[in-house]
Design an enzyme around this catalytic site. Structure first.
Site, PDB file in Angstrom:
ATOM      1  N   ASP A   1      12.247  -2.989  85.695  1.00 53.20           N
ATOM      2  CA  ASP A   1      12.959  -2.564  84.489  1.00 53.20           C
ATOM      3  C   ASP A   1      14.468  -2.518  84.654  1.00 53.20           C
ATOM      4  O   ASP A   1      15.212  -2.906  83.748  1.00 53.20           O
ATOM      5  CB  ASP A   1      12.418  -1.220  83.982  1.00 53.20           C
TER       6      ASP A   1
ATOM      7  N   MET B   1       8.944   0.280  87.574  1.00 56.43           N
ATOM      8  CA  MET B   1       8.779  -0.221  88.939  1.00 56.43           C
ATOM      9  C   MET B   1       7.884   0.690  89.776  1.00 56.43           C
ATOM     10  O   MET B   1       7.540   1.797  89.381  1.00 56.43           O
ATOM     11  CB  MET B   1      10.144  -0.364  89.604  1.00 56.43           C
ATOM     12  N   HIS B   2       7.492   0.175  90.930  1.00 55.13           N
ATOM     13  CA  HIS B   2       6.878   0.930  92.037  1.00 55.13           C
ATOM     14  C   HIS B   2       5.420   1.348  91.822  1.00 55.13           C
ATOM     15  O   HIS B   2       4.755   1.767  92.768  1.00 55.13           O
ATOM     16  CB  HIS B   2       7.683   2.195  92.369  1.00 55.13           C
TER      17      HIS B   2
END
Length: 491
Positions: free
Chosen positions: A237, A78-79
């Site tokens: 995830d 992520m991110h």
């Protein structure tokens, strides 16, 4: 029918082939490099992800009838900030979830803009790993690159774009950007304006289980698949791993001991921790979840074993840690090797051994590291309990869950029954299950979880050991506050 799950991780992509009964038929892993251009920075080249997936899928399908593949779903780190120009070319290396370069931007967002405003707009406050601070950093430090941005994407969404030609994301992954109005599932105009972005620069939003498109004909030919294969939006995830472990519906819990460590609590309704110590995100099942995330979990084990002890025999290092030693170690470890997110939100925090003496052994350090990660996960669990959540059991997944010793430590530190799924394939399994829903093989995420997820083993805490660890945890809680003021001076 068959379904492909993609787990786009930090060190490798893991591809799995699953049948409609949930049996994993094949797994292929492709590693790629991770760049650390400056201390605390972490980035990757999205081209490496693309190459790994396009090379890995044909390997995955060897010996199988590719004509049986109906859908593809991805769970991804992520991110990460992936930026494309007007020709859909990657502008710069992706700035990853564990990158710590945005301390100034995070301070600006939380202190100047204000945590109350951020929470009202996005249900979260700023953390160094989130995407919006990275956008602000790029606008300040790379204005020429910033001016070229046509699309802002997340790592697994770039793979979905490669497969389908569609600029898309899902609500669970988008929740971690600090650009989404999580409660109302729409881009936050206030945050986009603040970051100098427009909604046209953002990908289209989907539920995780929705099909975003089918394979592009040229990609289908390269992969040896039909161009009718559906690609679902997938999930971040942690949300994908939660689906893979059956952590859906109200009040279910999943703990992941991967590179990072997470505690994931699903909810049927939207809710926010008043102190924003836990993230309030959308879930892949169409509802919501609270999540605590520590940046270094199983990666602490890898660091100590391989970089410090110069060994890959993890089992041999844990063997001397006999049951009588649990809860009796005199050494503590703060697992903040990359700074920390939940619940302390401190990019300056550092990994620290405390309490060593002349008789401290190698196994004492190993035990302290395993216990330190467990204590740090408990920090987030205590926040959830303070909100009135009655959590008594949790699913457990991730590479660290393969260690019987670590499972025992974690169960007793947390005071929870830990359930290990029969098939522990993490985000890739969840991605394949989401693809089943997108293809109509199941009517909902809840249905596919009930059909496919089974528990292989349950680890039950021992009251006496839990009591010893309770005393140790109370000591652990005092260490970070005592050292917090020292860490910035060490940078």
């Amino acid at each position: 029918m068959l379904y492909i799950g993609i787990d786009l991780g930090t060190s490798a992509v893991k591809l799995l082939l699953m049948d409609q009964e949930g049996t994993v038929q094949n797994v292929v892993s492709k590693e790629y490099p991770l760049e650390f251009p400056h201390p605390g920075w972490s980035q990757q080249n999205p081209e490496d992800w693309r190459r790994a997936v396009l090379e890995g899928v044909p390997e995955l399908l060897k010996g199988f009838d590719a004509g049986q593949v109906a859908g593809i779903g991805a769970g991804g780190q992520m991110h990460g900030l992936v930026v494309l120009d007007e020709h859909d070319r990657v502008i710069r290396p992706a700035i990853l979830w564990n990158d710590g370069r945005t301390a100034r931007e995070v301070d600006y967002l939380n202190q100047t803009v204000g945590k109350d405003k951020l929470s009202a707009w996005t249900a979260n406050i700023a953390f160094a790993g989130f995407t919006a601070p990275k956008v602000l950093w790029m606008r300040e430090h790379e204005p020429e690159n910033f001016a070229r941005i046509k699309k802002v994407m997340l790592p697994k969404d770039y793979i979905n774009y490669i497969l389908t030609g569609v600029h898309c994301t899902d609500y669970s992954d988008a929740s971690g950007m600090l650009l989404l109005d999580v409660e109302h599932k729409r881009w936050s105009k206030e945050m986009l304006d603040l970051c100098g972005l427009t909604e046209d620069q953002m990908p289209k939003l989907f539920e995780s289980y929705e099909a975003v498109g089918a394979l592009k004909p040229d990609v289908a030919a390269q992969l040896g698949l039909s161009p009718e294969v559906k690609v679902c939006a997938g999930a971040g995830d942690n949300a994908a791993a939660a689906v893979g472990t059956g952590t859906v519906g109200d009040g279910a819990c999943n703990i992941s001991l991967g590179t990072s460590g997470t505690i994931f609590i699903s909810s049927g309704k939207f809710g926010v921790d008043p102190n924003n110590a836990l993230h309030a995100f959308a879930h892949a099942d169409g509802h919501y979840h609270l999540m605590g995330c520590m940046l270094s979990a199983a990666s602490c084990n890898k660091w100590l074993m391989e970089d410090v002890f110069q060994t890959k025999d993890y089992g041999a290092e844990q063997a001397p840690i006999t049951p009588d030693k649990l809860g009796n170690n005199h050494v503590f470890f703060l697992p903040y090797l990359m700074g920390e997110r939940s619940p302390i939100n401190d990019t300056n925090a550092r990994g620290t051994f405390v309490g060593m003496t002349m008789d401290t052994s190698r196994s004492d350090l190993t035990q302290a590291m395993l216990e330190g990660v467990a204590f740090a996960i408990r920090d987030s669990l205590e926040v959830a309990r303070s909100l009135g959540l009655d959590i008594r059991r949790s699913k457990l997944c991730g590479g660290g869950a393969k260690s019987p010793l670590w499972r025992t430590i974690l169960a007793n530190v947390l005071g929870l029954e830990l359930e290990l799924p029969v098939s522990e394939q993490g985000p890739g399994m969840g991605g394949a299950m989401l693809a089943m829903v997108a293809c109509g093989a199941c009517s909902s995420v809840e249905e596919v979880c009930a059909k496919l997820v089974q528990v292989a083993q349950t680890v039950t805490p021992d009251p006496e050991l839990t009591a010893r660890y309770e005393a140790r945890y109370q000591q652990f809680k005092q260490i970070y506050p005592a050292l917090k003021g020292i860490f910035p001076a060490l940078l």
